[in-house]
Enzyme design. Structure first.
Site, PDB file in Angstrom:
ATOM      1  N   TYR A 212       0.938  -1.150  -0.086  1.00 47.10           N
ATOM      2  CA  TYR A 212      -0.011   0.384  -0.189  1.00 47.10           C
ATOM      3  C   TYR A 212       1.010   1.005  -0.177  1.00 47.10           C
ATOM      4  CZ  TYR A 212       1.016   0.546   5.223  1.00 47.10           C
ATOM      5  OH  TYR A 212       1.469   0.754   6.112  1.00 47.10           O
ATOM      6  N   CYS A 213       0.184   1.970  -0.458  1.00 43.42           N
ATOM      7  CA  CYS A 213       1.282   3.371  -0.839  1.00 43.42           C
ATOM      8  C   CYS A 213      -0.465   4.710  -0.097  1.00 43.42           C
ATOM      9  CB  CYS A 213       1.783   4.109  -1.322  1.00 43.42           C
ATOM     10  SG  CYS A 213       1.192   4.209  -3.475  1.00 43.42           S
ATOM     11  N   THR A 214      -0.051   6.243  -0.448  1.00 38.56           N
ATOM     12  CA  THR A 214      -1.249   6.626  -0.540  1.00 38.56           C
ATOM     13  C   THR A 214      -1.986   6.771  -1.447  1.00 38.56           C
ATOM     14  OG1 THR A 214       1.073   8.330   0.010  1.00 38.56           O
ATOM     15  CG2 THR A 214      -1.107   9.645  -0.461  1.00 38.56           C
ATOM     16  N   ILE A 243      -4.387   4.207   0.272  1.00 38.47           N
ATOM     17  CA  ILE A 243      -4.985   4.952   1.383  1.00 38.47           C
ATOM     18  C   ILE A 243      -6.257   5.603   1.251  1.00 38.47           C
ATOM     19  CG2 ILE A 243      -4.851   5.333   4.105  1.00 38.47           C
ATOM     20  CD1 ILE A 243      -1.253   5.100   3.276  1.00 38.47           C
TER      21      ILE A 243
END
Length: 613
Positions: A212-214, A243
């Protein structure tokens, strides 16, 4: 039609799309026309493989932009992430650092810089990890302990969470599940992630890896890189929409704790019950606000320093050292300064008090009886200096003599000539009475970059009259000769190195910037820890992405008030934008095409150099 109050609210729009772009310049023209007509600000990056966009504006304008972009079949299936928020204050440091006061549209080589060095095999975006929706991602975490027993197809028993973001982002928010191990690479920038994956592939092999990342774009390349390792690395999944989409689906936070760091004026976004996960670097109390933009003195990475500690430490003139620099031993004490920040004389043991002029008065230094009473650097920094166009080592040394003298306790400057020897040219006076000076009284002039039609004047010392007035924009046509200059630097550094840093002035700064862009590839041949770019501009760096040059940098140039008649401040600012903003320092002055050797500019130069002592 009447515009509703909601539509006049401000918002931020994020989206990316990997697709083959048939005409980069046509798409650039579309974005330039569309975003300006809608008064949008922010960043648009266009590469041969897609686009990456973060823009802000009125919600009604952003919705119109989405409609216009969606009409292009290239953007079919694009996930447009639109959020309402307060309008940025153009006077704040946060808005300016994040680029939310202007519009920047650029054609780049990569949408995100995945590695600072050439990879043996670049990952194929078509091999990226499978997208999981927010609800699917949540379900996997919720049932993480049951995969082995229930025999779910396609999932190994072991589930791993992998955070693809930078360390300062993970410090204020991350996914947490006691049944799942979370791997935090603790990297300064995204380009460090491939090395971490290589060093920790044994932890990922045979696992169900949830990345996961932004907003999702960083997981695309990173998941593909993991899968490219072959057998044992097939089960890699990524959170679709990042996210941001997860928090929209689970407003209470779900398995996400803390806040989501974002690269716009909002700084961070939390759930309805976001807890404070971060802590102050100094007092260790709960704190998660990056708005003050406190940075590590050594690497310039963002650090968390609470308001009370900021006030207290400001009175003591304390510097900040991030966790990573402490781990690598960069938390060494810095050189103490005397008076206005400049040591004016050599210090010897057992001397009488000596008069020293400070910024506004004369003081007497007390007698020193022990060496411990003043800390001098164990060695000076060696800085290789690259002169400007139609200069030479001797003339540049003369122009920087005052600066070198005031930095003599910190640094040693070494000056070299560029490889391209220029012809002797003079501009005739209106009266045609003045003759050129005899050639034997003039030193040769050199350049790092030359015009495409340049012919070397190796031994010709005859003067030639210019056929036209000198063009202040001639530097824009001088684009050839880099390979020769690079080979010249390699040879000289092999003979006279090593050097801690490179300092370039004007065209020399352009050369230094070009070398910085190849820093990873040149390792072992041209090694340096920092660069100083004075009145700099970019040459042949159009394929560099914003912030993609991973090298600590100090940029010194004349402000608009200074009216540098050789290099416009806009060109220098454009060069700044190519360097990692986390380690770039800017000094703007009012004195034109020079390096000002006076306070407060001198103090800022010293502050930068002290990080490397």
């Amino acid at each position: 039609m009447m515009t509703t109050k909601h539509e006049e609210e401000y918002g931020v729009l994020l989206y990316y799309k990997y697709a083959t772009i048939p005409d980069l310049h046509h798409l650039h023209s579309f974005y330039d026309s569309n975003c300006h007509s809608l008064s949008l600000v922010g960043r648009v990056r266009i590469s041969p493989t897609g686009v990456n966009v973060t823009v802000g504006g009125k919600l009604s304008a952003l919705k119109k932009h989405i409609d216009d972009v969606s009409s292009n079949s290239l953007f079919e299936g694009t996930d447009f992430k639109l959020a309402s928020c307060s309008e940025p204050d153009s006077n704040t440091r946060v808005a300016n650092e994040c680029g939310f006061t202007t519009l920047s549209i650029r054609i780049v080589k990569e949408l995100v810089t995945f590695s600072s060095f050439p990879l043996l095999k670049s990952p194929e975006i078509s091999n990226a990890g499978k997208h999981l929706s927010a609800s699917e991602f949540h379900s996997v975490l919720q049932n993480a302990g049951n995969f082995g027993e229930t025999g779910k197809v396609g999932y190994p028993k072991k589930v791993m969470l992998l955070d693809a973001r930078n360390m300062y982002e993970t410090r204020i928010g991350k996914f947490q599940n006691p049944m799942v191990e979370t791997l935090d690479p603790e990297i300064r920038q995204y380009s460090d992630l491939p090395s971490w994956i290589d060093d920790n592939s044994h932890k990922l092999e045979g696992s169900c890896v949830l990345m996961y990342c932004t907003g999702g774009i960083r997981c695309e390349m990173a998941s593909s890189y993991i899968k490219s390792k072959g057998v044992g690395f097939e089960n890699v999944f990524q959170l679709y929409g990042g996210i941001q989409r997860y928090l929209e689906q689970f407003p209470d936070g779900g398995f996400f704790r803390g806040k989501n760091f974002v690269f716009d004026h909002r700084v961070s976004v939390g759930s309805s019950n976001a807890s404070i996960l971060g802590t102050c670097l100094l007092c260790d109390l709960p704190y998660d606000d990056y708005s003050p933009r406190c940075r590590c003195t050594h690497c310039r990475m963002l650090v968390l320093v609470c308001n009370n500690c900021q006030v207290y430490e400001m009175e003591k003139n304390t510097t900040y050292v991030c966790e990573l620099c402490k781990k690598t031993g960069n938390d060494v004490p810095l050189l103490p300064l005397i008076g206005s920040g400049e040591i004016e004389q050599e210090i010897s043991i057992g001397t009488e008090p000596e008069a020293v002029t400070t910024s506004n008065r004369t003081e007497c230094l007390p007698q020193l009886t022990r060496v411990e009473e003043i800390t001098m650097p164990s060695r000076k920094l060696r800085i290789l200096c690259l002169h400007g166009f139609r200069q030479n080592a001797s003339s540049f040394k003369g122009r920087t003599a005052s600066l070198a003298k005031k930095l003599k306790h910190f640094a040693e400057f070494i000056f070299i000539d560029a490889p391209h020897k220029l012809p002797f040219i003079y501009q005739p006076s209106l009266s045609q009475q003045i003759q050129p000076p005899p050639s034997n009284s003039c030193n040769s002039k050199f350049a790092w970059f030359v015009n495409p039609d340049f012919i070397s004047e190796s031994d010709n010392r005859d003067w030639n009259m210019s056929g036209c007035p000198f063009d202040p924009l001639q530097f824009m046509q001088q684009t050839e000769g880099f390979d020769t200059s690079l080979a010249h630097l390699k040879n000289l550094i092999a003979q006279t190195g090593p050097f801690d840093g490179l300092l370039g002035f004007s065209q020399g700064a352009a050369m230094t910037a070009s070398v910085s862009a190849l820093r990873g590839q040149l390792k072992g041949e041209i090694d340096f820890r920092f660069v100083i770019l004075c009145s700099g501009f970019a040459i042949n760096l159009s394929d560099q992405d914003l912030g993609s040059i991973d090298c600590p940098s100090l940029h010194i140039f004349g402000s608009e008030v200074g009216k540098d008649r050789q290099i416009a401040c806009e060109a220098s600012r454009e060069l700044v934008s190519l360097f990692d903003p986390g380690s770039a320092v800017i000094i703007e002055h009012e004195f034109g095409h020079i390096i000002p050797p006076r306070s407060p500019y001198l103090d800022k130069i010293k502050d930068f150099l002290k990080r490397f002592l």
